[in-house]
Design a protein around this motif. Structure first.
Motif, PDB file in Angstrom:
ATOM      1  N   THR A  53       0.319   4.179   1.106  1.00  0.00           N
ATOM      2  CA  THR A  53       0.266   4.910   2.379  1.00  0.00           C
ATOM      3  C   THR A  53       1.237   4.324   3.395  1.00  0.00           C
ATOM      4  O   THR A  53       1.804   5.052   4.214  1.00  0.00           O
ATOM      5  N   ASN A  60       4.468   5.480  -7.121  1.00  0.00           N
ATOM      6  CA  ASN A  60       3.490   6.371  -6.513  1.00  0.00           C
ATOM      7  C   ASN A  60       4.105   7.740  -6.241  1.00  0.00           C
ATOM      8  O   ASN A  60       5.178   7.849  -5.639  1.00  0.00           O
ATOM      9  N   GLU A 103       0.829  -1.187   0.000  1.00  0.00           N
ATOM     10  CA  GLU A 103       0.000   0.000   0.000  1.00  0.00           C
ATOM     11  C   GLU A 103       0.875   1.252   0.000  1.00  0.00           C
ATOM     12  O   GLU A 103       1.782   1.383   0.821  1.00  0.00           O
TER      13      GLU A 103
END
Length: 270
Positions: free
Chosen positions: A3, A46, A1
């Motif tokens: 985050t 990302n 992920e």
């Protein structure tokens, strides 16, 4: 992920500081485990993770936690790859931004040999005006990082290009950093090359460029003064200041401030 990776990056600097303070117990933990993660996340898919990685890297460099050999062997090669001509546009913009920010934190030799050639290429990037804009905005910092010889030999020709760029924002950025560039050059280059160049900016067709040039006029003129007699010098944050003379200090019972105003509003003389 993403985050999770972003959160991890935010924890890297405090962990690195702890390891630095406990080096006898953890002699190689940072270089073996943490530094490779920071370098890898500079190329993460990302955007938020990359941004966190860039911020972590800058903090580590500011705290002097990264060895010079690691910078040369691990960080610089990644930045050179990301800023290559065939690199993705978003990666290239981020890479040139990092290059400009870390230049003042590295040794002059590292900047001149590893990053300066690529910076000069990026100043002429015809594909992305954002890249040229970053180069123009940080030009003074790069000049200061490499010194007078490299500035006059390699950077001044690029500065001339940016000062005549078709995008007015580029010319405005050059006008804003003109004092810092001038401060790095010799009096002869300042007089014979930069003065005519400044006149072209102060006569620019765009009023925003002219306004920025007029705001830089006084600071640019100040670079012609002899620092030993005038006391003018450039502080680390790039602002112009005056160093009080010994006579002024001795004649004043109060401690003088390091930041001396160039002219008081109540001053009547020119």
């Amino acid at each position: 992920e993403p985050t999770v990776r972003t959160e991890l990056m935010e924890q890297i600097p405090p962990i690195a500081i702890f390891l630095q303070e406990s080096r006898p117990k953890f002699p190689a933990a940072f270089f073996e485990y943490l530094m490779p993660i920071v370098v890898r996340y500079l190329t993460d898919v990302n955007n938020q993770v990359r941004k966190a990685g860039q911020e972590a890297l800058l903090i580590l460099l500011e705290q002097d936690l990264v060895a010079q050999s690691d910078i040369e062997n691990k960080v610089c090669p990644i930045l050179l790859d990301l800023s290559a001509p065939d690199s993705d546009d978003e990666y290239k913009v981020e890479a040139v931004n990092i290059i400009c920010k870390i230049a003042s934190m590295l040794s002059r030799t590292t900047v001149e040999h590893m990053l300066l050639p690529r910076f000069c290429e990026l100043c002429s990037d015809g594909k992305l005006f954002q890249v040229r804009k970053i180069c123009a905005a940080n030009f003074g910092d790069i000049c200061n990082a490499v010194g007078q010889e490299a500035t006059e030999r390699l950077l001044i020709p690029k500065f001339f290009e940016l000062c005549s760029d078709s995008v007015w924002g580029m010319r405005k950025a050059c006008a804003e950093c003109f004092m810092a560039v001038s401060y790095t050059t010799s009096p002869e280059v300042r007089r014979s090359k930069l003065s005519p160049l400044f006149i072209s900016l102060i006569s620019d067709t765009c009023r925003w460029v002219r306004q920025a040039a007029f705001q830089s006029l006084g600071p640019f003129i100040s670079t012609f003064a002899n620092p030993s007699s005038a006391g003018l010098y450039i502080r680390e944050d790039g602002t112009l200041s005056i160093r009080p003379s010994a006579q002024d200090v001795n004649s004043n019972t109060c401690q003088p401030s390091n930041n001396v105003t160039l002219m008081s509003p109540s001053t009547n003389s020119a």
